[in-house]
Each structure stands twice: as C-alpha cells, then as structure tokens.
Write an enzyme that holds these catalytic residues in place. Structure first.
Site, PDB file in Angstrom:
ATOM      1  N   GLY A 113      39.588  34.575  46.553  1.00  0.00           N
ATOM      2  CA  GLY A 113      40.934  35.038  46.847  1.00  0.00           C
ATOM      3  C   GLY A 113      41.116  35.485  48.289  1.00  0.00           C
TER       4      GLY A 113
ATOM      5  N   LEU B 131      43.506  34.337  50.115  1.00  0.00           N
ATOM      6  CA  LEU B 131      43.484  32.943  50.553  1.00  0.00           C
ATOM      7  C   LEU B 131      44.055  32.759  51.956  1.00  0.00           C
ATOM      8  CD1 LEU B 131      44.577  31.188  47.233  1.00  0.00           C
ATOM      9  CD2 LEU B 131      42.264  31.684  48.059  1.00  0.00           C
TER      10      LEU B 131
ATOM     11  N   HIS C 110      40.818  28.004  52.734  1.00  0.00           N
ATOM     12  CA  HIS C 110      40.858  27.772  51.285  1.00  0.00           C
ATOM     13  C   HIS C 110      41.901  26.691  50.958  1.00  0.00           C
ATOM     14  CE1 HIS C 110      39.736  32.241  51.278  1.00  0.00           C
ATOM     15  NE2 HIS C 110      38.724  31.683  50.659  1.00  0.00           N
TER      16      HIS C 110
ATOM     17  N   LEU D 100      38.168  30.832  60.072  1.00  0.00           N
ATOM     18  CA  LEU D 100      38.960  31.647  59.142  1.00  0.00           C
ATOM     19  C   LEU D 100      38.029  32.214  58.083  1.00  0.00           C
ATOM     20  CD1 LEU D 100      42.201  29.541  58.550  1.00  0.00           C
ATOM     21  CD2 LEU D 100      41.786  31.344  60.202  1.00  0.00           C
TER      22      LEU D 100
ATOM     23  N   ARG E  99      37.321  37.992  55.359  1.00  0.00           N
ATOM     24  CA  ARG E  99      36.836  39.245  55.965  1.00  0.00           C
ATOM     25  C   ARG E  99      37.441  39.507  57.344  1.00  0.00           C
ATOM     26  NH1 ARG E  99      32.123  37.568  53.150  1.00  0.00           N
ATOM     27  NH2 ARG E  99      31.385  39.153  51.686  1.00  0.00           N
TER      28      ARG E  99
HETATM   29  P1  AMP Z   1      35.347  32.426  49.540  1.00  0.00           P
HETATM   30  O1  AMP Z   1      36.690  32.860  49.043  1.00  0.00           O
HETATM   31  O2  AMP Z   1      34.939  33.083  50.818  1.00  0.00           O
HETATM   32  O3  AMP Z   1      34.275  32.498  48.460  1.00  0.00           O
HETATM   33  O4  AMP Z   1      35.485  30.896  49.896  1.00  0.00           O
HETATM   34  C1  AMP Z   1      35.890  29.962  48.938  1.00  0.00           C
HETATM   35  C2  AMP Z   1      35.677  28.577  49.477  1.00  0.00           C
HETATM   36  O5  AMP Z   1      36.450  28.410  50.664  1.00  0.00           O
HETATM   37  C3  AMP Z   1      34.215  28.319  49.863  1.00  0.00           C
HETATM   38  O6  AMP Z   1      33.854  27.003  49.489  1.00  0.00           O
HETATM   39  C4  AMP Z   1      34.242  28.485  51.360  1.00  0.00           C
HETATM   40  O7  AMP Z   1      33.230  27.753  52.031  1.00  0.00           O
HETATM   41  C5  AMP Z   1      35.617  27.939  51.698  1.00  0.00           C
HETATM   42  N1  AMP Z   1      36.062  28.444  53.006  1.00  0.00           N
HETATM   43  C6  AMP Z   1      36.099  29.735  53.415  1.00  0.00           C
HETATM   44  N2  AMP Z   1      36.500  29.820  54.697  1.00  0.00           N
HETATM   45  C7  AMP Z   1      36.707  28.541  55.117  1.00  0.00           C
HETATM   46  C8  AMP Z   1      37.116  27.950  56.352  1.00  0.00           C
HETATM   47  N3  AMP Z   1      37.391  28.682  57.427  1.00  0.00           N
HETATM   48  N4  AMP Z   1      37.223  26.612  56.406  1.00  0.00           N
HETATM   49  C9  AMP Z   1      36.928  25.840  55.317  1.00  0.00           C
HETATM   50  N5  AMP Z   1      36.545  26.328  54.128  1.00  0.00           N
HETATM   51  C10 AMP Z   1      36.422  27.659  54.024  1.00  0.00           C
END
Ligand code: AMP
Length: 290
Positions: free
Chosen positions: A42, A44, A48, A195, A198
């Site tokens: 989330g 987002l 994402h 992106l 955090r």
């Molecule tokens: P998270 O919410 O951090 O667990 O991320 C969920 C998914 O989004 C994971 O597969 C991450 O690798 C992907 N993700 C997070 N940040 C980015 C970004 N800047 N570019 C591409 N994918 C991302």
C-alpha cells in the site's frame, strides 16, 4: 464552456477475506479469464501503479493486494511507522484498471495458531538478508500465502526490490508454484530518486540527502563507462558518495546480473546494489551497469 470529460473509473471491489478472494479468482479462471496479481504493502505510488498498468495490459482480471506484512519487518518502529492510506490507494487503483483489492486484516493472514513459515536460503542470504534478519522469511511466507489465496496466471514485481525478485523466482521454482513472475523496471522521480512508500517519511533535508543514493549508482555507471573494471574501486566510490551526503550505508555491492554473487571485475552485465539509512528511513536502490 463545456466541462472537461471525466476519466472513466470503476471502483474496485474491496475484499478482506481470503476465501472470498479465492472464490472470485477461481470463478474467473474457470471462465478462461487471465488473472494478474500485484502484491503491495500500500501507500501506492507511480512505481506500484506501473505494475498495475502492466497487469491491466496483459490480463482480464487485475488483483492488487495491500497488506503491510508484519513478519517481514525486523524493526518494530519501521512497521509502526509504515505509511498506510487505504482510501487513497483504492481511489488510485480505480483509475488503473484494477477490479479486486485484497486488503486483509492481520488476523486473516496470521491466525492465532499460525506456525508455518517458508525459509528461503541461497539468494535470500546476503545483502538484505544479512542486514534484515528474517526479512525474506516473512516475504517468502506472505508471497506464497498470497499465491495460494489468489491463484493468478502472472504476478508482477518491481526491480526496485532486485533481491526480492530473485527470492520470489527461487520460491516459485523450488516449490513448484504454478505462476509466472514478471519483473518491471524501477520508476524514479524526475531527479532520479527511486519511488518508495518510505520516501513520504523524509524531511525536506533528508529528501536532498537521499539523492546521493541514485547519484552513487550513476557514479558507478560513469566509472564503468570510462573504462574502470575494479569492483573494489567502484564500490568505494559509491560508498563514499553516499557517506559524504550523510547516508548511513548498509552496503554498496556489485553482483552478477540475475544473481547475488559479488563480482571482482565488471566485465559483463552487473548490478550495482545499495542500501542505507537517511535519518531513520532505510532506502534501497539498484542499477544495471556494464
Ligand atoms: P511494496 O509496497 O514496497 O512492497 O512494493 C510492492 C511492489 O512494488 C514490489 O514488487 C516493489 O518492487 C514494487 N515497487 C516499489 N517501488 C517501485 C518503483 N519505484 N518502481 C517499480 N516498482 C516498484
């Protein structure tokens, strides 16, 4: 003056129960619909949403999961302070072709008698695995649970979490999970910062310091471009660039593309991986060099 046309949006269905989601997905697949799954925690952002767009381009039914998985946090503060905004997430997903949002309460995923975990070794051991004990055990466990709850054709992951992608591919291969894993490129801010949910926690000054992270990867790419092949020299340059900006570096490593094995010389496809804390916020990034 005529009003601008409103973009077409369809509010996704919000589901909290694992059985309810599974029933809908099994029914869709029985109708020969292809199902794309995007697991997230989330808060987002466009990174994402790039995964959601890819799922919408290739699949009939797009399922996004939003679950801040407690078992993958090795730091209780990080878990407590992790940004959460379900309403705004659902509004964003409505504009990106997502039909089902699975946002279970923690008790739905980890009941009082939960006692089974997936213990990934191999690619899960160094780097993030070494700096965040238990992290990939939590990731592998929740990802396998999500694959079982949402038996999709394809699951989409971001290369931002390079090592996580390797761990998930290893999990699928080792445990014969019938799902395809698609990995998509890192989405960055205009100034190069990757992106991340955090990033929202960074103060304006920390946001400026954080730029040293992608800059260190750029410096690595520039060194290789200018003919440098010594991994040690490149690693030191990345580390010192981040440290000069006040980033507390966990690691600055060069590994073979598609693996986590460190290289001594950059002679083939290589990935530069960095992790460090800016204030209390831990960030990771990576880039293919050479
Ligand atoms: P998270 O919410 O951090 O667990 O991320 C969920 C998914 O989004 C994971 O597969 C991450 O690798 C992907 N993700 C997070 N940040 C980015 C970004 N800047 N570019 C591409 N994918 C991302």
């Amino acid at each position: 003056m005529s009003a601008a046309p409103t973009p077409l949006t369809t509010e996704p269905q919000l589901i909290q129960r694992a059985n309810a989601l599974r029933t809908l997905i099994v029914a869709a697949r029985r109708e020969e619909k292809t199902v794309g799954l995007v697991p997230t925690m989330g808060a987002l952002h466009a990174g994402h949403l790039s995964l959601v767009d890819a799922a919408a381009d290739h699949c009939d039914l797009v399922v996004v999961t939003i679950f801040v998985n407690p078992t993958q946090f090795n730091d209780a503060n990080d878990l407590a302070e992790y940004p959460r905004d379900l309403n705004s997430d659902v509004a964003k997903l409505a504009e990106h072709g997502c039909q089902l949002v699975f946002a279970p309460p923690v008790e739905e995923m980890y009941g009082p008698h939960h006692a089974t975990f997936v213990e990934p070794a191999g690619v899960a051991e160094p780097l993030e695995g070494a700096h965040r004990p238990g992290h990939f055990r939590g990731v592998a466990t929740v990802v396998l649970k999500l694959f079982n709850i949402a038996p999709a054709d394809v699951a989409y992951f971001g290369r931002k979490d390079y090592q996580q992608c390797l761990v998930v591919k290893q999990l699928v291969r080792d445990l014969n999970v019938p799902i395809e894993i698609d990995v998509l490129p890192i989405v960055r801010e205009a100034d190069g910062l990757a992106l991340s949910s955090r990033n929202a926690r960074l103060s304006p000054q920390e946001r400026r310091q954080a730029l040293a992270i992608p800059e260190s990867l750029q410096a690595a790419a520039d060194l290789v471009q200018s003919g440098e092949t010594s991994a040690e020299t490149i690693r030191l340059r990345m580390r010192s660039h981040m440290e000069q900006a006040g980033v507390k570096v966990d690691y600055a490593e060069l590994v073979e593309e598609g693996d986590v094995t460190p290289v001594d010389r950059v002679t083939g496809p290589t990935v530069a991986l960095v992790a460090g804390c800016v204030g209390k916020t831990r960030l990771i990034d990576n880039r293919t060099i050479g």
